[in-house]
Design a protein around this motif. Structure first.
Motif, PDB file in Angstrom:
ATOM      1  N   CYS A 363     -84.269 -11.431  33.355  1.00 25.77           N
ATOM      2  CA  CYS A 363     -83.790 -10.111  32.899  1.00 25.77           C
ATOM      3  C   CYS A 363     -83.709 -10.090  31.381  1.00 25.77           C
ATOM      4  O   CYS A 363     -83.475 -11.122  30.751  1.00 25.77           O
ATOM      5  CB  CYS A 363     -82.395  -9.838  33.449  1.00 25.77           C
ATOM      6  SG  CYS A 363     -82.323  -9.908  35.236  1.00 25.77           S
ATOM      7  N   GLU A 364     -83.869  -8.908  30.827  1.00 27.96           N
ATOM      8  CA  GLU A 364     -83.834  -8.724  29.374  1.00 27.96           C
ATOM      9  C   GLU A 364     -83.155  -7.394  29.043  1.00 27.96           C
ATOM     10  O   GLU A 364     -83.161  -6.486  29.860  1.00 27.96           O
ATOM     11  CB  GLU A 364     -85.274  -8.593  28.841  1.00 27.96           C
ATOM     12  CG  GLU A 364     -85.854  -9.845  28.265  1.00 27.96           C
ATOM     13  CD  GLU A 364     -87.252  -9.567  27.731  1.00 27.96           C
ATOM     14  OE1 GLU A 364     -88.015 -10.513  27.679  1.00 27.96           O
ATOM     15  OE2 GLU A 364     -87.567  -8.402  27.386  1.00 27.96           O
ATOM     16  N   GLY A 365     -82.685  -7.281  27.824  1.00 29.13           N
ATOM     17  CA  GLY A 365     -82.221  -5.980  27.294  1.00 29.13           C
ATOM     18  C   GLY A 365     -80.814  -5.617  27.701  1.00 29.13           C
ATOM     19  O   GLY A 365     -80.170  -6.283  28.504  1.00 29.13           O
ATOM     20  N   GLN A 366     -80.369  -4.504  27.112  1.00 23.92           N
ATOM     21  CA  GLN A 366     -79.006  -4.003  27.330  1.00 23.92           C
ATOM     22  C   GLN A 366     -79.078  -2.492  27.509  1.00 23.92           C
ATOM     23  O   GLN A 366     -80.084  -1.875  27.181  1.00 23.92           O
ATOM     24  CB  GLN A 366     -78.132  -4.271  26.095  1.00 23.92           C
ATOM     25  CG  GLN A 366     -77.917  -5.726  25.730  1.00 23.92           C
ATOM     26  CD  GLN A 366     -77.057  -6.463  26.730  1.00 23.92           C
ATOM     27  OE1 GLN A 366     -76.334  -5.839  27.516  1.00 23.92           O
ATOM     28  NE2 GLN A 366     -77.144  -7.797  26.737  1.00 23.92           N
ATOM     29  N   GLY A 367     -78.006  -1.929  27.973  1.00 21.11           N
ATOM     30  CA  GLY A 367     -77.945  -0.466  28.051  1.00 21.11           C
ATOM     31  C   GLY A 367     -76.788  -0.042  28.930  1.00 21.11           C
ATOM     32  O   GLY A 367     -76.294  -0.840  29.730  1.00 21.11           O
ATOM     33  N   ALA A 368     -76.372   1.187  28.743  1.00 24.76           N
ATOM     34  CA  ALA A 368     -75.292   1.719  29.581  1.00 24.76           C
ATOM     35  C   ALA A 368     -75.655   3.144  29.964  1.00 24.76           C
ATOM     36  O   ALA A 368     -76.349   3.846  29.219  1.00 24.76           O
ATOM     37  CB  ALA A 368     -73.982   1.709  28.802  1.00 24.76           C
ATOM     38  N   ILE A 369     -75.188   3.549  31.136  1.00 24.94           N
ATOM     39  CA  ILE A 369     -75.504   4.913  31.610  1.00 24.94           C
ATOM     40  C   ILE A 369     -74.455   5.351  32.613  1.00 24.94           C
ATOM     41  O   ILE A 369     -73.858   4.525  33.298  1.00 24.94           O
ATOM     42  CB  ILE A 369     -76.932   4.954  32.248  1.00 24.94           C
ATOM     43  CG1 ILE A 369     -77.409   6.388  32.436  1.00 24.94           C
ATOM     44  CG2 ILE A 369     -76.969   4.218  33.579  1.00 24.94           C
ATOM     45  CD1 ILE A 369     -77.852   7.049  31.178  1.00 24.94           C
ATOM     46  N   LEU A 404     -82.238   4.466  25.517  1.00 21.96           N
ATOM     47  CA  LEU A 404     -83.141   5.401  24.827  1.00 21.96           C
ATOM     48  C   LEU A 404     -82.407   6.097  23.681  1.00 21.96           C
ATOM     49  O   LEU A 404     -81.174   6.119  23.653  1.00 21.96           O
ATOM     50  CB  LEU A 404     -83.675   6.440  25.816  1.00 21.96           C
ATOM     51  CG  LEU A 404     -84.486   5.865  26.988  1.00 21.96           C
ATOM     52  CD1 LEU A 404     -84.833   6.962  27.967  1.00 21.96           C
ATOM     53  CD2 LEU A 404     -85.760   5.176  26.493  1.00 21.96           C
ATOM     54  N   ALA A 405     -83.200   6.687  22.790  1.00 24.80           N
ATOM     55  CA  ALA A 405     -82.604   7.327  21.604  1.00 24.80           C
ATOM     56  C   ALA A 405     -81.648   8.447  22.001  1.00 24.80           C
ATOM     57  O   ALA A 405     -80.644   8.690  21.332  1.00 24.80           O
ATOM     58  CB  ALA A 405     -83.720   7.880  20.725  1.00 24.80           C
ATOM     59  N   ASP A 406     -81.947   9.154  23.118  1.00 24.39           N
ATOM     60  CA  ASP A 406     -81.071  10.270  23.528  1.00 24.39           C
ATOM     61  C   ASP A 406     -79.952   9.809  24.457  1.00 24.39           C
ATOM     62  O   ASP A 406     -79.374  10.614  25.195  1.00 24.39           O
ATOM     63  CB  ASP A 406     -81.921  11.353  24.213  1.00 24.39           C
ATOM     64  CG  ASP A 406     -82.557  10.836  25.498  1.00 24.39           C
ATOM     65  OD1 ASP A 406     -82.440   9.619  25.767  1.00 24.39           O
ATOM     66  OD2 ASP A 406     -83.159  11.640  26.244  1.00 24.39           O
TER      67      ASP A 406
END
Ligand code: ADP
Length: 487
Positions: A363-369, A404-406
């Motif tokens: 797995c790679e990367g980060q993010g929240a939603i 993502l940017a948005d």
């Protein structure tokens, strides 16, 4: 039980009043506007004609008065000239019939056009205008013989003081003008009636011709049933507005036909999918009952049946999930999700299978939603399960999270597996669709995994995309929009 009520009465609704058809409305509008135009034009012309005639007649009488005044002012003794003006010219005028009477201060007739007393008594003339006044508008009068006259009277100064002033009474026979106006009125009425008839006929013709295309649409739609969805409206030579309506209608039929085909295919696939485990169960039960068995044999039969039951239960659960997701009332519970945490949980769940298949997963990367955490994991899980199922040993699977940017989120699941042939790519998200059942190695393998992923993304207002190359691998992208853009 038979009902005597009409369909409207059954629903408690009042029967609808009959509405006017478009062609009738168009015809009435067309006739109405033509009538308005012709009437306004006729009234305008009629008004101009009457006005002009009136002006001319008044001007004629005014001129006559001015002529006589001039003679009385400049040559009062020249009775021959005056007599010529009043008695000869007026009496002999061929086209214009007019009469002049000259009275002295005491009201005695000095001169008059012969015969005037017979049909134009002195009393019918209007009040005389002063010697300095310019006569402008006379009085209309109808004699006992139904002849119409325009009457004027005016005082005239005589140049000799001893003679004082005179009274002039002039009359113009306007019967010809009245006849002309009456004739014009009659003809205008005829023209209006003719125009009315013509515009009614033209209106009916134009409305029918214009609505032919609409009737064609109605004719085609009448024939369309579930089995006639291939029917199309051929809009060649139609007016642009209706042609675009027909094209939209045809596109709608395309979509409906496609949906119906998919639905029919889905039903056939579902029947097939259910028939296999049920046949297996029947077969196993039949074999077990064909002769007496040992307890161990019965146990094995039941164990194998349990597997089939589990397969059936999974299939039914998945179908139920899709049916609920399709419902317009379907809702999801959004909470803040850490993307990395979610994909790590899924990876851990599949660790044993990955080891068994000798496929490396990282797995790679980060993010929240803001998303439904269960559904998010379910979507990633279905993709990872496929990636493992369609990869050879030694393969690699990468799960990436990207903010993502948005503030939306992307989760990419890439594998180095067998890939998907291009002709199957547009259909792999369909329900129960499998590229080749033989290639499916997974425990689910019913062709519902990607359909569920698509439904989950639709519930989140997002999307799923795939890029794939046969022999090189596939990359699925889940795109979750930010919570704000979903509001
Ligand atoms: P299944 O249960 O058959 O895997 P899915 O809906 O998950 O059903 O997938 C539909 C079809 O898409 C599969 O039959 C398979 O051929 C193809 N497919 C899905 N994921 C992959 C992948 N990662 N690599 C190759 N083919 C895939």
């Amino acid at each position: 039980m038979c009902s005597k009520h009409g369909p409207n009465e059954v629903n408690g609704a009042r029967p609808q009043p009959r509405r006017w058809s478009i062609s009738r409305r168009l015809t009435v509008l067309y006739v109405g506007s033509s009538l308005l135009m012709v009437l306004s034009a006729s009234m305008y012309l009629y008004g101009s004609l009457v006005g002009n005639l009136e002006r001319e007649d008044n001007a004629f009488l005014g001129n006559k008065i001015q002529d006589c005044r001039r003679v009385l002012r400049e040559r009062p003794e020249d009775t021959r000239l005056l007599a010529n003006e009043i008695q000869v010219e007026a009496a002999t005028s061929q086209f214009i019939k007019y009469y002049v009477r000259l009275l002295d201060e005491r009201g005695q007739v000095v001169l008059e056009t012969p015969g005037m007393t017979r049909f134009l008594p002195m009393a019918v003339f209007p009040q005389a205008i002063a010697t300095s006044g310019v006569p402008a508008r006379g009085k209309m009068w109808k004699s006992s013989t139904r002849t119409s006259y325009l009457l004027m009277s005016a005082r005239a100064q005589v140049n000799r003081r001893a003679m004082g002033w005179r009274l002039l009474q002039v009359a113009l026979d306007v019967s010809d003008d009245e006849a002309l106006i009456a004739g014009y009125r009659r003809k205008s009425l005829e023209v209006v009636v003719l125009c009315l008839l013509f515009s009614a006929m033209a209106g009916v013709f134009i409305a029918r011709k214009g609505l032919q295309s609409v009737e064609e649409i109605a004719r085609v739609t009448e024939h369309i049933t579930a089995s006639q969805l291939h029917e199309r409206i051929v809009a060649n030579g139609w007016p642009e507005e209706l042609a675009s309506l027909a094209r939209s209608f045809d596109r709608m039929l395309d979509r409906l036909e496609d949906s119906f085909k998919r639905l029919a295919q889905f039903s056939a696939d579902l029947a097939h999918e259910l028939r296999t485990p049920v046949n297996n169960l029947r077969g196993e039960a039949g074999v077990a009952l064909s002769q007496s068995r040992t307890t161990e044999e019965y146990r094995r039969t039941l164990e194998s049946s349990l597997e089939e039951y589990a397969r059936l239960a999974r299939l039914i659960d998945n179908l139920l999930f899709l049916a609920r997701a399709d419902s317009p009332a379907a809702e999801i519970k959004r909470t803040a999700c850490d993307a990395r945490e979610s994909i790590e949980v899924v990876r851990a769940f599949y660790e044993a299978l990955a080891e068994e298949r000798q496929v490396q997963v990282w797995c790679e990367g980060q993010g929240a939603i803001e998303a439904d955490p269960m559904l998010l994991r379910q979507a990633v899980s279905n993709l990872l399960s496929n990636a493992l199922n369609y990869s050879q040993s030694g393969g690699r699977v990468l799960i990436q999270a990207r903010q993502l940017a948005d503030q939306g989120l992307e989760i990419l699941v890439s594998d180095t597996g067998c890939g998907i042939p291009a002709e199957h790519v547009p259909r792999i998200f369909d329900r129960l669709y499998r590229v080749s059942p033989a290639r499916s190695q997974g425990p689910n393998g019913a062709g519902l995994g990607l359909a569920i992923v698509k439904s989950i993304m639709t519930l989140h207002g997002g999307s799923v995309e795939v890029e794939s190359e046969v022999g090189k691998g596939s990359r699925f992208t889940l795109r979750f929009p930010s919570a704000q853009s979903n509001v």
